[in-house]
Write a protein that holds these residues in place. Structure first.
Motif, mmCIF file in Angstrom:
data_model
loop_
_atom_site.group_PDB
_atom_site.id
_atom_site.type_symbol
_atom_site.label_atom_id
_atom_site.label_comp_id
_atom_site.label_asym_id
_atom_site.label_seq_id
_atom_site.Cartn_x
_atom_site.Cartn_y
_atom_site.Cartn_z
ATOM 1 N N ASP A 8 0.812 -1.219 0.000
ATOM 2 C CA ASP A 8 0.000 0.000 0.000
ATOM 3 C C ASP A 8 0.842 1.263 0.000
ATOM 4 O OD1 ASP A 8 -2.254 -1.450 -0.118
ATOM 5 O OD2 ASP A 8 -2.812 -1.248 1.993
ATOM 6 N N ALA A 9 2.129 1.110 0.240
ATOM 7 C CA ALA A 9 3.026 2.263 0.193
ATOM 8 C C ALA A 9 4.418 1.773 -0.155
ATOM 9 C CB ALA A 9 3.058 2.985 1.540
ATOM 10 N N ALA A 10 5.171 2.596 -0.848
ATOM 11 C CA ALA A 10 6.560 2.266 -1.161
ATOM 12 C C ALA A 10 7.336 3.547 -1.378
ATOM 13 C CB ALA A 10 6.636 1.395 -2.423
ATOM 14 N N HIS A 11 8.574 3.527 -0.914
ATOM 15 C CA HIS A 11 9.431 4.697 -1.107
ATOM 16 C C HIS A 11 10.852 4.183 -1.216
ATOM 17 C CE1 HIS A 11 10.555 8.792 -1.209
ATOM 18 N NE2 HIS A 11 10.738 9.015 0.079
ATOM 19 N N ASP A 12 11.595 4.712 -2.170
ATOM 20 C CA ASP A 12 12.944 4.196 -2.343
ATOM 21 C C ASP A 12 13.885 4.788 -1.282
ATOM 22 O OD1 ASP A 12 13.488 6.779 -3.356
ATOM 23 O OD2 ASP A 12 15.040 5.963 -4.652
ATOM 24 N N VAL A 13 15.018 4.117 -1.094
ATOM 25 C CA VAL A 13 16.035 4.620 -0.174
ATOM 26 C C VAL A 13 17.142 5.201 -1.041
ATOM 27 C CG1 VAL A 13 17.596 4.069 1.713
ATOM 28 C CG2 VAL A 13 15.480 2.762 1.439
ATOM 29 N N ALA A 29 14.443 -0.215 -0.980
ATOM 30 C CA ALA A 29 13.161 0.484 -0.849
ATOM 31 C C ALA A 29 12.489 -0.017 0.421
ATOM 32 C CB ALA A 29 12.263 0.224 -2.060
ATOM 33 N N VAL A 30 11.603 0.817 0.962
ATOM 34 C CA VAL A 30 10.771 0.400 2.088
ATOM 35 C C VAL A 30 9.333 0.290 1.592
ATOM 36 C CG1 VAL A 30 9.857 1.068 4.347
ATOM 37 C CG2 VAL A 30 12.278 1.435 3.826
ATOM 38 N N VAL A 31 8.678 -0.794 1.967
ATOM 39 C CA VAL A 31 7.279 -0.980 1.553
ATOM 40 C C VAL A 31 6.414 -1.261 2.770
ATOM 41 C CG1 VAL A 31 7.880 -1.842 -0.742
ATOM 42 C CG2 VAL A 31 7.612 -3.449 1.145
ATOM 43 N N SER A 32 5.147 -0.933 2.619
ATOM 44 C CA SER A 32 4.171 -1.194 3.659
ATOM 45 C C SER A 32 3.225 -2.284 3.145
ATOM 46 C CB SER A 32 3.406 0.097 3.961
ATOM 47 O OG SER A 32 2.349 -0.151 4.848
ATOM 48 N N VAL A 33 3.120 -3.389 3.919
ATOM 49 C CA VAL A 33 2.405 -4.569 3.447
ATOM 50 C C VAL A 33 1.253 -4.892 4.401
ATOM 51 C CG1 VAL A 33 2.645 -6.993 2.753
ATOM 52 C CG2 VAL A 33 4.620 -5.446 2.600
ATOM 53 N N ALA A 34 0.070 -5.061 3.843
ATOM 54 C CA ALA A 34 -1.065 -5.449 4.681
ATOM 55 C C ALA A 34 -0.803 -6.829 5.266
ATOM 56 C CB ALA A 34 -2.349 -5.462 3.848
ATOM 57 N N ARG A 35 -1.288 -7.046 6.520
ATOM 58 C CA ARG A 35 -1.067 -8.339 7.170
ATOM 59 C C ARG A 35 -1.488 -9.508 6.285
ATOM 60 N NH1 ARG A 35 -0.365 -7.668 13.028
ATOM 61 N NH2 ARG A 35 1.378 -6.226 12.959
#
Lengths: 252, 794, 86
Positions: free
Chosen positions: B651-656, B703-709
């Motif tokens: 649901d979200a991602a942003h590179d480092v 990258a950092v991502v946000s993952v639903a359970r």
């Protein structure tokens, strides 16, 4: 809100293009999403093509070089719009958005005027508004006091009028939208939109046509974080202006 | 009119071979002037000299860069060309994005005009790139700008930042083009040489692609749009020699003023011309004006053109023929129209109130013949003007100072010894980083740009890429991102260019789009300095190699040389723009997390790579080698991000990238004002690094991502199957009922102040909690992040 | 209160989009008597007390350094007016 069905679905709503108009295709999309048929109207034409309502969209007509809206108000089509908007009996609903609002003030269909934003910059942000009057042709699908979020983007967005006019607007309930929480541009009494006495002509500086589709409106930018204690915007708050006029036409 | 000039006709030139001509003052070298005489078999007329001098300039001819730029064409596989409808060489490249749609995009510099007059320089920069896009037959749909200024506290930065930002806003906003991304960088290395690189994107149906060529003998050539004035010719001396009364030289503008309203009308008018199919070929007028348009149209078409120059509508009637040919007046276009379509063309011009003048016609003579009131003043082979200019393989060598610079790593520095280590030190460091000129919020800039107009913007800054819907029915759309890092390129120009591509590619993939094509704007110092020429050659080699490795072709771009003042050049700055494709922009991934309890994963591994980093920059260190580039990892990471977006796993991602993990986490939290609990100890253990390195290293391919359970197993299985490093580093902290309640609310009914304040009291403030190290309330993080630009620029 | 008026005009050789747009509009409302329009700016600088040569010189400096952009604009007037005639 679901688009209206029945007679109003056949409504034809004109969207006027002046040279330098920018948001005409967006306004037409909003009309379509509300369930009506958009009709492109050219500023130089002499006919309103029997439309049921008219939207004057945003942009920089004639570059806003003289004053915003100052040259467009002389367009041949504006004479027709003014006459129809002031026609006794069933006056034509007219919505002026941003530059369209500025054209309406220059054409004297609405009082007051717009000057440069207080900070002198072009300003693009998601703006929270309070709906003050939910009985005009363009706001009857809201409830009075309701708060909505739609984009604000302009250079000359500071609404000004003399005290007497402001008192009169307030007293007659003709302040339709007010900036909520913070006044972005120095507008007198935080006024974001007003109507004429009959309520068929409404002008506002923020852009409801840019808040009609989820994912392509205020919720796509994340700028909602500026609103402190406000939940995420739905992104589609603007659609109700367009369904409101369909409701007006249905009732009429 | 003719009696006002000593008209230098072709016939006169043949009769007076020994006339002195001011070729040197026009910037031509002796060998170039000799070449012109050889080509013509006589001395050039004043008008011909004017044409050759502008068309053979570095700016128009790419004479110093051509031998290197060829690599973009040579290092291309058939697979890379598969989606290219138009490649390098036209006004802009065109990429097939499917469903009958195509996209054209290009980035171009307007650096030195923006230094002279920031508002007008930046404004006309936007105008110029947009006309490139229109001339391909496309409707412009988005712009973005990569800006580089000197030190934020330098007095001149006030003039430049205010002028350039409002110039871009004024022009782009008036055109109705959403500004959806770009860069703002402050670095004293750009003092005196700010960079204004403007990118524009356009879309069109395949059948609407237009090219700049004049075909069809007998077809008519027409100039339309603004009138021609003495803009951009700087009072060159050949023109004075042309003028009748040399004691009274006519005044020529020092800068060009843009007229965005005229350009907006020109856009709509051109689109109507395309829709009605009344133009055969079209060319915008930019640098070198009519010289460029006539010679390029003629040499790309049937080879000949005949023009009567007195037909050109003038804003300034004192212009001489040479000046008219050189004028760079804005908001003009040239088209080729069949005689049958002339009336239809005129009707559209009249509707939009656009002025036009028929200048001449296409011929099969292979000659470009220009007359002045019937007298021949130009008779040239247009190819020799447009395409067969001089080419220089300038000498270059690796700078001697580079070895020492590359040896001076951050790790060995005093600043590294003094690095923050304790929790409070790290917290202060994050605040310092996020408020620094380069990492601070750019809202002050981007809020002056319209990101909503056209109603198709699905993502805009501060997200990783600007995302624009192309087809309202299917959701087909595109993503665009630009990137460059002058510090990386200064340390290692070959890797710096690869890193610029890697980041732009990663940004596009992070938004969920499949990278398709590249445009570049190569900003460098003087090519006559062998060390700078080496930086330039290395950058191109690096970029071309990286494009080949990632399978994305360069479709066009621009070279800007001589960015230097008093012998001090800017660091090599290859700005790379990447275009990506979405089947459905509804699947785009924003850069901020929102939903409570979602798992945060860091993709990729972290090494000790602080050379050239933002942290090192903050501590005044520049040395060592930039982060290692592994493009196979970038490719894998891109595939994971794209698949995860398409399949709804994240649901979200942003590179480092710049600023490291500290910047990524801060930006993700601030995007929607939602906190998170993060643990970095496992990461430190796995990768053998300390907390400081974990937070501030700029290792690529992450990258950092946000993952639903509910998606976590599927997501980690995918990473495992691909053998890609992934580590759960935290969870989103957004309990129901908190100010940032995750529940999707529509219009909020009348506000209940009592319950709102009650809610605020019972809920903890959102924070970025790096467990075991520090907790930063988002309010203070935001204050630090958003306060910087307003503090400097009001 | 005495004031100093400063007029600033776009340089003649510089494109004036504002003036151009107005010039285009005039005939459309039936006013055909004008061949060109240039749009400038007028500033009024109020002064407490008498306008000395020194103040006037300051106004001239203001006109060329702040009120106008010498790259694209000319100062066409720096003049003292008294309120009676303003």
């Amino acid at each position: 809100m679901a688009p209206l069905e029945g007679d109003a679905a056949g409504a034809r709503i004109g969207v006027v293009t002046f040279p330098g108009t920018l948001d005409d295709r967006d306004a037409a999309r909003a009309v379509r999403l509300a369930g009506a048929t958009p009709v492109n109207l050219w500023h130089g034409d002499g006919s309103l093509q029997d439309v049921d309502a008219v939207v004057l969209p945003g942009g920089f007509s004639y570059g806003d070089y003289l004053r915003a809206g100052a040259i467009s108000r002389f367009a041949p089509l504006m004479g027709k719009v003014t006459a129809a908007a002031e026609a006794p009996g069933s006056p034509l609903p007219v919505l002026g958005i941003c530059n369209g609002f500025q054209v309406l003030t220059e054409a004297h269909l609405l009082p007051g005027s717009m000057v440069k934003n207080e900070n002198l910059h072009f300003m693009c942000r998601d703006q929270k508004l309070t709906v003050e009057n939910a009985s005009t042709s363009w706001t009857n699908q809201f409830t009075a006091g309701e708060q909505i979020v739609i984009p604000l983007k302009n250079q000359d967005g500071q609404f000004i009028a003399d005290e007497h006019t402001l008192d009169q607007l307030e007293g007659d309930g003709r302040v339709v939208f007010r900036y909520a929480e913070s006044n972005p541009n120095g507008s007198r009494r935080s006024i974001a939109g007003i109507s004429n006495a009959a309520g068929n002509v409404v002008g506002l500086m923020p852009h409801p046509e840019h808040a009609v589709e989820p994912g392509f409106g205020p919720d796509s930018s994340g700028a909602d974080r500026r609103f402190g204690d406000t939940p995420l915007a739905s992104g589609t708050d603007g659609l109700s202006l367009f369904t409101s006029v369909l409701n007006t036409l249905l009732v009429a | 009119m003719t009696e006002e000039f000593n008209l230098d006709t072709v016939e006169h030139a043949s009769r007076t071979p020994d006339s002195e001509l001011p070729w040197a003052d026009l910037g031509l070298r002796e060998n170039e002037f000799e070449d012109i005489q050889t080509i013509l078999g006589r001395r050039p007329t004043a008008a011909e000299l004017a044409m050759y001098s502008v068309m053979w300039s570095e700016h128009c001819s790419y004479k110093s860069s051509k031998v290197h730029l060829r690599q973009f064409g040579d290092k291309v596989s058939e697979a890379m060309k598969q989606h290219l409808l138009v490649g390098i060489g036209e006004n802009a490249g065109v990429v097939d994005i499917g469903e009958g749609w195509s996209v054209t995009f290009k980035i171009e510099s307007h650096n030195s005009p923006s230094m002279v007059e920031p508002f007008q320089g930046a404004a006309t920069g936007v105008g110029g790139i947009v006309r490139d896009i229109i001339s391909m037959g496309a409707r412009p749909v988005a712009v973005m700008d990569a800006l580089r200024f000197g030190g934020i506290d330098h007095p001149d930065s006030q003039r430049l930042v205010h002028g350039i930002v409002s110039g871009i806003g004024s022009y782009g906003n008036s055109l109705g083009l959403p500004n959806v991304g770009g860069e703002v960088v402050f670095d004293p290395a750009y003092q005196g040489n700010p960079l204004v690189n403007a990118l524009a994107v356009g879309v069109m149906r395949h059948e609407d692609i237009r090219l700049a060529n004049a075909s069809g003998v007998g077809n008519k050539v027409v100039l339309f749009g603004a009138r021609t004035g003495g803009d951009g010719i700087g009072g060159a001396s050949v023109l004075a020699s042309e003028s009748f009364d040399s004691s009274k030289p006519s005044k020529r503008p020092a800068v060009q003023v843009g007229d965005p309203f005229a350009e907006k009308v020109l856009i709509e008018c051109c689109l109507e011309l395309f829709a009605a199919s009344v133009v055969e070929g079209i060319q915008d007028l930019g640098a070198a004006g009519i010289s460029c348009a006539t010679s390029e149209l003629a040499s790309n078409g049937d080879g000949g053109m005949h023009v009567e120059l007195t037909n050109v509508l003038l804003r300034d009637p004192t212009l001489t023929p040479g000046e008219i040919l050189m004028s760079e007046s804005q908001e003009r276009m040239m088209a080729v129209v069949t005689p049958e379509n002339a009336a239809a063309f005129e009707a559209i011009m009249d509707k939009w109130n656009v002025e036009y003048s028929w200048l001449g016609e296409v011929t099969d003579t292979e000659r470009l013949v220009i007359e002045w009131d019937g007298e021949e003043i130009v008779n040239v082979d247009p190819k020799t003007v447009a395409h067969e200019g001089p080419v220089y393989d300038r000498p270059y060598h690796r700078p001697d100072w580079l070895d020492e610079l590359q040896k001076s790593s951050f790790r060995a520095s005093k600043q590294h010894q003094e690095r923050p280590q304790s929790g409070p030190e790290l917290a202060a460091a994050v605040l310092e980083l996020m408020s620094s000129p380069n990492m601070c919020s750019k809202d002050w800039v981007t809020n002056q740009y319209d990101r909503y107009v056209q109603g198709n913007t699905a993502l805009a800054m501060p997200d990783d890429a600007g995302v624009i819907r192309v087809d309202e029915e299917s959701g087909l759309g595109i993503a665009v991102s630009t990137d460059a890092n002058g510090r990386y390129s200064y340390l290692n120009p070959y890797d710096g260019a690869r890193l610029a591509l890697a980041e732009a590619y990663r940004n596009v993939a992070t938004s969920g789009a499949k990278p398709m094509a590249v445009t570049d704007c190569l900003n460098f110092g003087s090519p006559e300095d062998p060390e700078i020429m080496w930086q330039f050659a290395e950058s191109i080699r690096g970029l071309a190699d990286a494009c080949q490795e990632l399978g994305v072709p360069v479709t066009g771009g621009n070279v800007s040389l001589y960015n230097q003042t008093s012998g001090v050049a800017i660091p090599p700055t290859p700005v790379v723009g990447v275009l990506g494709l979405f089947d459905d922009v509804g699947r785009r991934t924003p850069s901020g997390w929102r939903d409570d309890g979602q798992a945060l994963y860091l993709l990729g591994t972290t090494a000790d790579e602080l050379d050239g980093s933002e942290w090192a920059n903050l501590r005044g260190h520049l040395g060592g080698q930039p982060p290692a580039v592994d493009l196979s990892i970038e490719k894998q990471l891109g595939e994971i991000l794209i698949n995860a977006s398409r399949d709804g796993m994240i649901d979200a991602a942003h590179d480092v990238s710049e600023g490291g993990l500290a910047a990524t986490l801060s930006e993700m939290a601030l995007r929607f004002g939602v906190g998170a609990r993060v643990g970095i100890d496992e990461l430190c253990e796995r990768d053998g690094i300390d907390a400081f390195t974990a937070l501030f290293s700029e290792t690529q391919g992450r990258a950092v991502v946000s993952v639903a359970r509910t998606e976590e197993v599927r997501f980690t299985d995918m990473c495992t199957a691909r053998g890609f490093a992934h580590l759960r580093i935290g969870v989103v902290d957004n309990p129901p009922g908190s100010p940032r309640g995750a529940e999707r609310l529509g219009r909020s009914p009348v506000v209940d102040q009592a319950s709102a304040s009650e809610r605020a009291e019972t809920q903890p403030e959102p924070a970025l909690d790096v467990q075991g190290h520090f907790t930063l309330p988002l309010a203070s993080l935001r204050e630090a992040h958003e306060g910087t630009l307003p503090a400097y620029f009001g | 209160m005495p004031r100093i008026v400063v007029d600033v005009m776009p340089k003649p050789e510089i494109l004036d989009p504002q003036g151009k747009a107005i010039a285009g509009a005039l005939p459309r409302i039936g006013l055909n008597g004008f061949s060109e329009v240039r749009q400038g700016k007028r500033f009024e600088l109020a002064v407490d007390g008498d306008i000395t040569d020194e103040v006037l010189e300051q106004a001239r400096t203001a006109a060329t350094t702040l009120l106008s952009n010498p790259v694209i604009e000319d100062v066409t007037r720096v003049e003292v007016i008294d309120d009676g005639s303003a």
